[in-house]
Scaffold this motif. Sequence first.
Motif, PDB file in Angstrom:
ATOM      1  N   UNK A  73       0.856  -1.198   0.000  1.00  0.00           N
ATOM      2  CA  UNK A  73       0.000   0.000   0.000  1.00  0.00           C
ATOM      3  C   UNK A  73       0.883   1.236   0.000  1.00  0.00           C
ATOM      4  N   UNK A 118      -8.866   6.801   5.680  1.00  0.00           N
ATOM      5  CA  UNK A 118      -8.827   5.682   6.621  1.00  0.00           C
ATOM      6  C   UNK A 118      -9.981   5.715   7.612  1.00  0.00           C
ATOM      7  N   UNK A 125     -10.819  -2.728   6.627  1.00  0.00           N
ATOM      8  CA  UNK A 125      -9.396  -3.075   6.680  1.00  0.00           C
ATOM      9  C   UNK A 125      -9.145  -4.086   7.800  1.00  0.00           C
ATOM     10  N   UNK A 126      -9.723  -3.804   8.948  1.00  0.00           N
ATOM     11  CA  UNK A 126      -9.533  -4.710  10.084  1.00  0.00           C
ATOM     12  C   UNK A 126     -10.176  -6.069   9.787  1.00  0.00           C
ATOM     13  N   UNK A 133      -5.874 -13.760   8.492  1.00  0.00           N
ATOM     14  CA  UNK A 133      -5.224 -14.497   9.591  1.00  0.00           C
ATOM     15  C   UNK A 133      -5.717 -15.943   9.680  1.00  0.00           C
TER      16      UNK A 133
ATOM     17  N   UNK B  17      -1.634  -0.432   8.017  1.00  0.00           N
ATOM     18  CA  UNK B  17      -1.315  -1.378   9.078  1.00  0.00           C
ATOM     19  C   UNK B  17      -1.450  -0.784  10.473  1.00  0.00           C
ATOM     20  N   UNK B  19      -3.498   1.410  11.478  1.00  0.00           N
ATOM     21  CA  UNK B  19      -4.929   1.494  11.800  1.00  0.00           C
ATOM     22  C   UNK B  19      -5.392   0.179  12.396  1.00  0.00           C
ATOM     23  N   UNK B  20      -5.018  -0.910  11.742  1.00  0.00           N
ATOM     24  CA  UNK B  20      -5.445  -2.234  12.200  1.00  0.00           C
ATOM     25  C   UNK B  20      -4.784  -2.574  13.536  1.00  0.00           C
ATOM     26  N   UNK B  23      -6.329  -0.630  16.465  1.00  0.00           N
ATOM     27  CA  UNK B  23      -7.655  -1.134  16.825  1.00  0.00           C
ATOM     28  C   UNK B  23      -7.562  -2.468  17.554  1.00  0.00           C
ATOM     29  N   UNK B  24      -6.677  -3.345  17.072  1.00  0.00           N
ATOM     30  CA  UNK B  24      -6.527  -4.660  17.719  1.00  0.00           C
ATOM     31  C   UNK B  24      -5.988  -4.498  19.146  1.00  0.00           C
ATOM     32  N   UNK B  27      -8.803  -3.272  21.349  1.00  0.00           N
ATOM     33  CA  UNK B  27      -9.778  -4.341  21.607  1.00  0.00           C
ATOM     34  C   UNK B  27      -9.249  -5.369  22.601  1.00  0.00           C
ATOM     35  N   UNK B  40      -1.657   7.131  15.827  1.00  0.00           N
ATOM     36  CA  UNK B  40      -0.920   6.488  14.734  1.00  0.00           C
ATOM     37  C   UNK B  40       0.038   7.460  14.081  1.00  0.00           C
ATOM     38  N   UNK B  76      -0.107  -8.485  15.490  1.00  0.00           N
ATOM     39  CA  UNK B  76      -1.500  -8.023  15.379  1.00  0.00           C
ATOM     40  C   UNK B  76      -2.002  -8.104  13.935  1.00  0.00           C
TER      41      UNK B  76
END
Lengths: 166, 96
Positions: A73, A118, A125-126, A133, B17, B19-20, B23-24, B27, B40, B76
Amino acid sequence: MNDQGLQFVDLVKKELVLDRLVATDRTDALSKMTDILVKRGYCKASFPDAILERERAHPSGLPMAGHKIAIPHADAEHVITSTILFARLEKPVEWCSMGSVDDRMDVRLVSMFALKDKRLIGDMLETLITVYQHDEILDALITAADSDGMYEILKQAVQTYEVRNS
Amino acid sequence: MKTRKKILVACGTAIATSTVVARKIEEELEKRGIAVETTQCKASEVPSKAEGHDLIVATTFVSGAGDIPVIQTVSFLTGVGIEADIDRIISYIEGA
């Protein structure tokens, strides 16, 4: 599109799921994929160089437990409309691992993110990263008959693991 | 009430990445009853943005973090080793 953010159908287009992409190496794969996004108007002419430069500085291969996947990206400024180009390569190519340039892995699945905002894509995305995974999903993507099959697997998986935070 | 610990999450572009990962982390810590504030940034912005954070979690190599501890991990994103990294994060922020 609404305030809940972009949905799967907004981001993943059937014609942007590619099967049997022939690439001699990772740079060739990235160039062929970025060319498609520029030609179809999703990204600016500066996108290909931005992707290659980013890959050099920060490799995008993810060392999943089983099958590996790369998620190249680039910065939002090179993107016109957010989308995801998903490709299954004809043969695996060597990719560097994110966080460790010295770690190499064989990659056949490439999920190229062209992302504009974003705030709108966080959930999707998540969700997609969560989907990637699961080795059984990557395995299904590797063994799918064709690009239609790959699209359906992605769509189904996203519905199963959908994240809604925003 | 304790103040929220601040975690800076760094990756190559700060659009995908991190962002993810942010969030992880939120959580996973929330599941354990720990609220944190994440910000970020790009790996290259760490020297200018690190100040005021208790911990930096990066998916790629970062420098210029000063005295702030750095955890470099892709767990993550890959799903491999998340538990161990959450334990490391907790040990840093509880000790901070």
